[in-house]
Design an enzyme around this catalytic site. Sequence first.
Site, PDB file in Angstrom:
ATOM      1  N   GLU A  86       0.156  -1.179   5.620  1.00  0.00           N
ATOM      2  CA  GLU A  86       1.140  -0.690   6.592  1.00  0.00           C
ATOM      3  C   GLU A  86       0.933   0.780   6.897  1.00  0.00           C
ATOM      4  O   GLU A  86       1.099   1.213   8.044  1.00  0.00           O
ATOM      5  CB  GLU A  86       2.559  -0.916   6.044  1.00  0.00           C
ATOM      6  CG  GLU A  86       3.684  -0.614   7.042  1.00  0.00           C
ATOM      7  CD  GLU A  86       4.174   0.832   7.008  1.00  0.00           C
ATOM      8  OE1 GLU A  86       4.974   1.215   7.891  1.00  0.00           O
ATOM      9  OE2 GLU A  86       3.750   1.593   6.113  1.00  0.00           O
TER      10      GLU A  86
ATOM     11  N   ASP B 284       0.829  -1.209   0.000  1.00  0.00           N
ATOM     12  CA  ASP B 284       0.000   0.000   0.000  1.00  0.00           C
ATOM     13  C   ASP B 284       0.858   1.251   0.000  1.00  0.00           C
ATOM     14  O   ASP B 284       2.030   1.229   0.389  1.00  0.00           O
ATOM     15  CB  ASP B 284      -0.939   0.018   1.208  1.00  0.00           C
ATOM     16  CG  ASP B 284      -0.201   0.113   2.543  1.00  0.00           C
ATOM     17  OD1 ASP B 284       0.783  -0.633   2.735  1.00  0.00           O
ATOM     18  OD2 ASP B 284      -0.592   0.936   3.388  1.00  0.00           O
TER      19      ASP B 284
END
Length: 431
Positions: free
Chosen positions: A177, A82
């Site tokens: 994350e 991400d």
Amino acid sequence: MSETILSRFLRYVRVDTQSDARSETCPSTPGQWTLQKLLRSELKRMGVRDVQLTEHGYVIAKFPATPGAASAPRLAFFAHVDTAPDFSGKNVQPIVHRNYNGQPLRFPANPSLVLDQAIAPDLAAAKGKDLVTASGDTLLGADDKAGVAVLMTLAAALSKNPRLPHGELRICFNPDEEIGKGVNRLALRQLDAEVGYTLDGGPVGEICWETFSGDAAVVTIEGVSTHPGEARAKGMVNALFLTAKLLMNLPRERGAPESTHQREGFIHPLRVEASAERATLKFIIRDFELKGLADRGALLKGLCAGLSAVEPTARVECRIEKQYRNMAYWLRKDMRPVQMARDAIRACGLTPVESPIRGGTDGSRLTEEGLPAPNLFAGMHNIHGPLEWVAVQDMELSVQVCLKLVELWASTPVSKRRAQMRKKSLRRNIQ
């Protein structure tokens, strides 16, 4: 044409994988599924036999030990797919600046934007390298697609060179994350590893084994709502005014991100959703030491109590939740993973650079859960904004360090201490 780390990186950054803290799903956004499915397919085409995409969006690739290295500690590498919600990651148009000449860089989508050594001193060391930026209206996504490209290139090298000695290896690509949920749905038994490294760091040679400890806070303010024409008589309490008071009373000097550095912590307001009737404020609280973290949390609660005292008819609630803890609390008990990283970096002709990271990584959570996981450089700079950049040669150096780590750990037998840590987490010692 054969794949390179650059061709992989350019392909990955074009996939919009921004995470979303408001989502209840894992991964939090569909684009992360898109990239994870792509990575799984690429790993299988490389010939990696044991690849799985879990129901929660984690890609886990396992490599069996080579002959003679079966007793080596099981090693895991991590990168997150991400990108940060802070700035747009949609329709990223990467630009490759070949043989960077040291001059300021400008961006076609935002001509007023300039990247130069005045705001990015690390550019001085990048002269002559091939740099990649975005076009000026998005982030690049090198955080952490540089790490993803590094580990996919590592996987390709291991697949092409089956005689390269290594113990059992795992490569894990995880979602979310950037919103603090990177390992929430990852069961360590799925990895069954003794040592880990996250590839989520910056300049060449960087090793991060000290991080912030972090908490999240949510403040809810319930005002007293009535018709504004009768507000005085009916005792209106405007939640917006109380929100402003709270924010203005937060410490700004030596207490906010923009006024702190090195080992100083802070309280950072992230988001406000407010009306005259009700307000919700979200904060993150950071400090390297647990006492400092607790003190900052107590300060925020004290400010909320002060609002309640001033406006007793309003309801002010402050809820603080644990996020992660400084990985140094555990790594100091066994510095072998850090020392191995130092040795690998030096063996590649580089100088280890160690400094506490003013943030947290998936490694913070992994280390606390019992899998020591220092953070290593992947070459990214100026992350979370349009001035983000990475040098191709720096990503290549990261691959070389990972290969050297694989080699060094292959000749290291599992210690009794590590076997014990595998069975019993030290988490209970730190709150």
